[in-house]
Structures are given as structure tokens and as C-alpha cells.
Scaffold this active site. Sequence first.
Site, PDB file in Angstrom:
ATOM      1  N   CYS A 118      -1.365   5.765   9.305  1.00 54.41           N
ATOM      2  CA  CYS A 118      -1.673   4.514   8.479  1.00 54.41           C
ATOM      3  C   CYS A 118      -2.993   4.693   7.382  1.00 54.41           C
ATOM      4  O   CYS A 118      -2.970   5.787   6.949  1.00 54.41           O
ATOM      5  CB  CYS A 118      -2.157   3.323   9.662  1.00 54.41           C
ATOM      6  N   ARG A 150       0.924  -1.320   0.018  1.00 56.42           N
ATOM      7  CA  ARG A 150       0.036  -0.029   0.095  1.00 56.42           C
ATOM      8  C   ARG A 150       0.986   1.189  -0.057  1.00 56.42           C
ATOM      9  O   ARG A 150       0.435   2.314  -0.611  1.00 56.42           O
ATOM     10  CB  ARG A 150      -0.954  -0.083   0.964  1.00 56.42           C
TER      11      ARG A 150
END
Length: 293
Positions: free
Chosen positions: A248, A182
Amino acid sequence: MGASRSAGPLVDARSLAAELTGSAPPALLDVRWRMGGPPGIDGYRAGHLPGAVYVDLDTELAGPPGPGGRHPLPSAGDFAAAMRRAGVRAGHPVVAYDEGDATIAARLWWTLRYFGHDLVRVLDGGLRAWTAAGLPVTTDEPAAVGAGDFVAVPGYLPVLDAAGAAALARSGVLLDARAGERYRGETEPIDPVAGHIPGAVSAPTAGNVGPDGRFLPPVELRRRFAALGANPERASGSGPAPAVGAYCGSGVTAAHEVLALSLAGVPAALYVGSWSGWTADPARPVATGPDPG
């Protein structure tokens, strides 16, 4: 004022079991949750630690999703009501747990401390460690909940907004707690744009724990974060502004990163909005690939 400071942020399964049979057991909060489901309450009803109360990440540890991200901070009033319902009292200990690696329990640990209650710990290894130790679970739900008196006072821990995160990525160390793919922009399962905040360093939370879901020893965590540029000396010499921060996807697993940094002796700020908040504004820059950019 916050509650009295605890001895440390973690407790092991057998120590917790002993505390729960003592004269002043901690409030025990089950915060199991998985992206995409099934709902954590289903796991709780199937079996949980005796005396545990379920707390929902989406509705009790976060406000409504929006420009501030998928899991923004809850309001002080809403969070206080949730914690009072769960039996949290001023000056009394709390232990949070999830299924295993503390990625969700750490959000409760961080949020309680942010709102002034620092007598809170995480069950290291979570439910898996508890059952691996041969300790019992139950489907019985506590009869008496809602006896808490917790009052939420925000501001006890440092936070970053988007501008602060961008500045820290340039002048300090901003850690990206998501999986490496990611960060690199190879995949993005939930947010509209793939990639990372320019200047951020990849530091997946999976590297904070061992195969059993328990946190690595502090010396190993210090070594890990020092290799990424985050060490106690840099953090302590930064003055009032944080020198280390974490983000995050939505401010949940980044709390796990902040907990791991705390074990390593590195104070860190949390960008609660995280990638979901960053990408809510299409004008913000995005980097891809393995380098900070």
C-alpha cells in the site's frame, strides 16, 4: 513458540462484549489513527471500549520512518515493550479495533502474528459496530497496564523487500491496496512519486468491506481475489516462496489486504516498506495508468 491458534481473525461486537465479562477477557487494544490527524489518542480519550488500552501506530507499531518507508517494522525489543505495556501476555487472547473498517487494526493483527503471537483478532466493524449494537463506551482508562509478558520473535509471517516485491509482480500476484486513483498515478497525497510498482494489480482495501465497515463474507472475498488472479490454489502450489503479496502506501492498509486474503483462504506476504519504501530509491521503476505495466 507462538500463542495457541485462534478460531479466526474476526470477532463481532456482541461476542466480544460477552468475552469481556468472562473469566479470561482478552487484552483490548484501541489503535485508531488517521493520516493527517487528528491524533487517535484524542478519540480514545473521548470514548473507548471499556478496558481498552491505546496503542499508537506511528510510535509503537512502526519504527522510525526512513529508506524502509513511512511505517517500517518496529524492532522486536520496542514492539515487545509496547505490547507488554498494553498488557499482552503469552497464551492469552488479544482483540484490536479502530474506528470502523479495520484498516489500522489489521496492522496490529499482522504485527502481533509476525512477532509470534497468533491469538489475536480484529473487532469486525470496529467502534462503529460496537456503538451501533448499543454497547457502552467509557472515558475511564484502565488503572493496571504494563502487566504483559510478551516476547517478540520475528519471522512468523512472510514479508517482502523491494526486490521481492518486484519479482513477485513478475512471477506471481502483487496487489496494490491503495485507492485506484493513487495506483493509476492520478494523485499522490503524501509520497514523492505517483504511480505503482510495475506488474502490480489494483485491489483497493475499500473493496474488502461493506458499507458498514465489516468484512465481506469469505465466499465474496474469494470471488474478488480470484478475479484478480489470487486464489487458494495458486497460493498453495507456490512452494516456499509466496505467490501472492500486498503493498500500500506504507504497509498499513496492505495488512488489511493480507487479513482479507486470509479470510478468503489465500496466504499472502506483506511488503512492509510499500510505496513509500519503493519510491525512496529514485532508480526504481514506476508505472502509471490502469494497467499493471
